[in-house]
Design a protein around this motif. Structure first.
Motif, PDB file in Angstrom:
ATOM      1  N   LEU A   1      56.985 -19.786   3.426  1.00 52.51           N
ATOM      2  CA  LEU A   1      56.244 -19.724   4.705  1.00 52.51           C
ATOM      3  C   LEU A   1      55.143 -18.498   4.586  1.00 52.51           C
ATOM      4  O   LEU A   1      54.167 -18.585   4.889  1.00 52.51           O
ATOM      5  N   GLY A   2      55.685 -17.343   4.069  1.00 44.93           N
ATOM      6  CA  GLY A   2      54.899 -16.095   3.744  1.00 44.93           C
ATOM      7  C   GLY A   2      53.713 -16.348   2.953  1.00 44.93           C
ATOM      8  O   GLY A   2      52.754 -16.146   3.046  1.00 44.93           O
TER       9      GLY A   2
ATOM     10  N   HIS B   1      47.928 -17.053   2.782  1.00 49.21           N
ATOM     11  CA  HIS B   1      46.715 -17.555   1.947  1.00 49.21           C
ATOM     12  C   HIS B   1      45.939 -18.272   3.226  1.00 49.21           C
ATOM     13  O   HIS B   1      44.770 -18.439   2.936  1.00 49.21           O
ATOM     14  N   VAL B   2      46.380 -18.837   4.340  1.00 52.90           N
ATOM     15  CA  VAL B   2      45.633 -19.711   5.137  1.00 52.90           C
ATOM     16  C   VAL B   2      45.782 -19.181   6.820  1.00 52.90           C
ATOM     17  O   VAL B   2      44.837 -19.864   7.278  1.00 52.90           O
TER      18      VAL B   2
ATOM     19  N   VAL C   1      45.517 -27.990   6.512  1.00 52.07           N
ATOM     20  CA  VAL C   1      46.350 -27.441   5.703  1.00 52.07           C
ATOM     21  C   VAL C   1      47.324 -28.775   5.256  1.00 52.07           C
ATOM     22  O   VAL C   1      47.930 -29.463   6.057  1.00 52.07           O
ATOM     23  N   VAL C   2      47.797 -29.033   3.910  1.00 55.34           N
ATOM     24  CA  VAL C   2      48.457 -29.976   3.546  1.00 55.34           C
ATOM     25  C   VAL C   2      49.464 -29.215   2.765  1.00 55.34           C
ATOM     26  O   VAL C   2      49.202 -28.602   1.763  1.00 55.34           O
TER      27      VAL C   2
ATOM     28  N   LEU D   1      45.841 -26.845   0.223  1.00 56.33           N
ATOM     29  CA  LEU D   1      46.836 -27.642  -0.369  1.00 56.33           C
ATOM     30  C   LEU D   1      47.994 -26.912  -0.979  1.00 56.33           C
ATOM     31  O   LEU D   1      47.575 -25.799  -1.587  1.00 56.33           O
ATOM     32  N   PHE D   2      49.183 -26.991  -0.577  1.00 52.91           N
ATOM     33  CA  PHE D   2      50.089 -26.151  -1.169  1.00 52.91           C
ATOM     34  C   PHE D   2      51.207 -27.511  -1.776  1.00 52.91           C
ATOM     35  O   PHE D   2      51.773 -28.267  -1.123  1.00 52.91           O
ATOM     36  N   PHE D   3      51.621 -27.134  -3.009  1.00 51.11           N
ATOM     37  CA  PHE D   3      52.596 -27.999  -3.653  1.00 51.11           C
ATOM     38  C   PHE D   3      53.567 -27.093  -4.491  1.00 51.11           C
ATOM     39  O   PHE D   3      53.201 -25.994  -4.754  1.00 51.11           O
TER      40      PHE D   3
END
Ligand code: SAH
Length: 246
Positions: free
Chosen positions: A42-43, A48-49, A121-122, A151-153
Motif C-alpha cells: 500500500l505504501g 507513487h500515485v 490506477v490498476v 499500473l502495479f503488478f
C-alpha cells in the motif's frame, strides 16, 4: 452469476481460494502473508500515485485486503475476482469495517471490453501466477487504464532460489502458506513480465523486491532484490492525443 466470457481461468485455482475464503481476514491464518505485506505494498502504491480521489480497479482482489486499504486512503475502488466465496467474504467484511468498495464477479478481460480507459490506477497483485495466460490479464489491464494512469503488478520470480523460498520454505518449512498454494512453473520472471508490458505499450517505471526475513519474521521492500517476490510500477507510453504541431 456473471459468466466469464473468456476462459483465461484455472478453475482449480479458483476452487483453492474459494475453499479458504472464510479465513481471509484471519490475520494469523492462511492469508497471514497478505496481511503482513499489505502496509508495504500500500505504501509503495500510494507513494507513487497518491491514491486519494483516484479511480482504482483491483484485479483478483480476493477478500479485499488491498482493496479496502486503498479505499481507506481515499481511493474510489472497484474490486474484481472470479471466486464467488472470496467476493462474498469481501462484501461481508466491508459491512463490518464500513469501508466502501464496489466488488464485482467479472473477468478482467470482460471488464476491459465494458469499461476501457476508465481507471487512474490498476492493481493486480499476487494473481498473475494463478492464471493460464498472464499476458491476457496484462493486455486487459492496459486497456482498463486511462492515458496518463498507472499500473502495479506483483508476482513471484522463477528461478531455483524462488522455488526454495516461495515453495519449499514458505509452504513446507515455515508453513506460512498452505501446501499447493503455488506452482513453480507458473512463476514469472521480471523479464517476461516486462516483455508482456512492453507488448501492450506499457513502460516499466520501477520495480522492487519484497523480501522475508525468517528470523525477524518481517517483510521489507528491497529495491535491489527481485529474486523471489517482486512488484512493478508501469505506465502507458501513450499519454493521450498528441497535440498538433504546425
Ligand atoms: N490480490 C489479492 C488476492 C491475491 S490471492 C491480494 O493480493 O490481497 C489470488 C486471487 O486471484 C484469488 O482471490 C483468486 O480467486 C483470484 N484469481 C485467480 N485466478 C483468477 C482469474 N482468472 N481471474 C480473476 N481472479 C482470479
Amino acid at each position: 452469476m456473471t459468466r466469464p466470457h473468456h476462459d483465461n481461468v484455472d478453475h482449480a485455482e479458483i476452487a483453492k481460494f474459494d475453499a479458504l475464503a472464510s479465513r481471509w481476514w484471519d490475520r494469523e491464518g492462511e492469508f497471514k502473508p497478505l496481511h503482513d505485506i499489505n502496509p508495504l505494498r500500500l505504501g509503495y502504491i500510494d507513494g507513487h500515485v497518491s491514491l486519494a480521489g483516484k479511480r482504482v480497479i483491483d484485479v483478483g482482489c480476493g477478500g479485499g485486503i488491498l482493496s479496502e486499504a486503498m479505499a481507506q486512503r481515499g481511493a474510489n475502488v472497484t474490486g474484481i475476482d472470479l471466486g464467488e466465496a472470496p467476493l462474498a467474504v469481501a462484501r461481508l467484511h466491508q459491512m463490518e469495517s464500513g469501508v466502501e468498495v464496489d466488488y464485482r464477479h467479472i473477468s478482467v478481460e470482460a471488464l476491459a471490453e465494458e469499461a476501457p480507459a476508465s481507471f487512474d490506477v490498476v492493481t493486480c497483485l499476487e494473481m498473475l501466477e494463478h492464471v493460464p495466460d498472464p499476458g491476457s490479464v496484462i493486455r486487459a489491464c492496459a486497456k482498463l487504464v486511462k492515458p496518463g494512469g498507472h499500473l502495479f503488478f506483483s508476482t513471484i520470480n522463477r528461478n531455483p532460489k524462488a522455488y526454495a523460498f516461495a515453495i519449499l520454505g514458505a509452504e513446507y518449512v515455515l508453513g506460512l502458506l498452505p501446501r499447493g498454494t503455488h506452482e513453480y512453473r507458473k512463476f514469472i520472471r521480471p523479464s517476461e513480465l516486462s516483455a508482456w508490458c512492453r507488448e501492450q505499450g506499457l513502460r516499466l517505471q520501477d520495480q522492487t523486491g519484497l523480501t522475508y526475513n525468517p528470523v525477524t519474521r518481517r517483510y521489507r521492500l528491497t529495491a535491489s532484490d527481485v529474486s523471489v517476490n517482486y512488484m512493478v510500477h508501469a505506465c502507458p507510453e501513450w499519454q493521450g492525443p498528441a497535440t498538433e504541431t504546425a
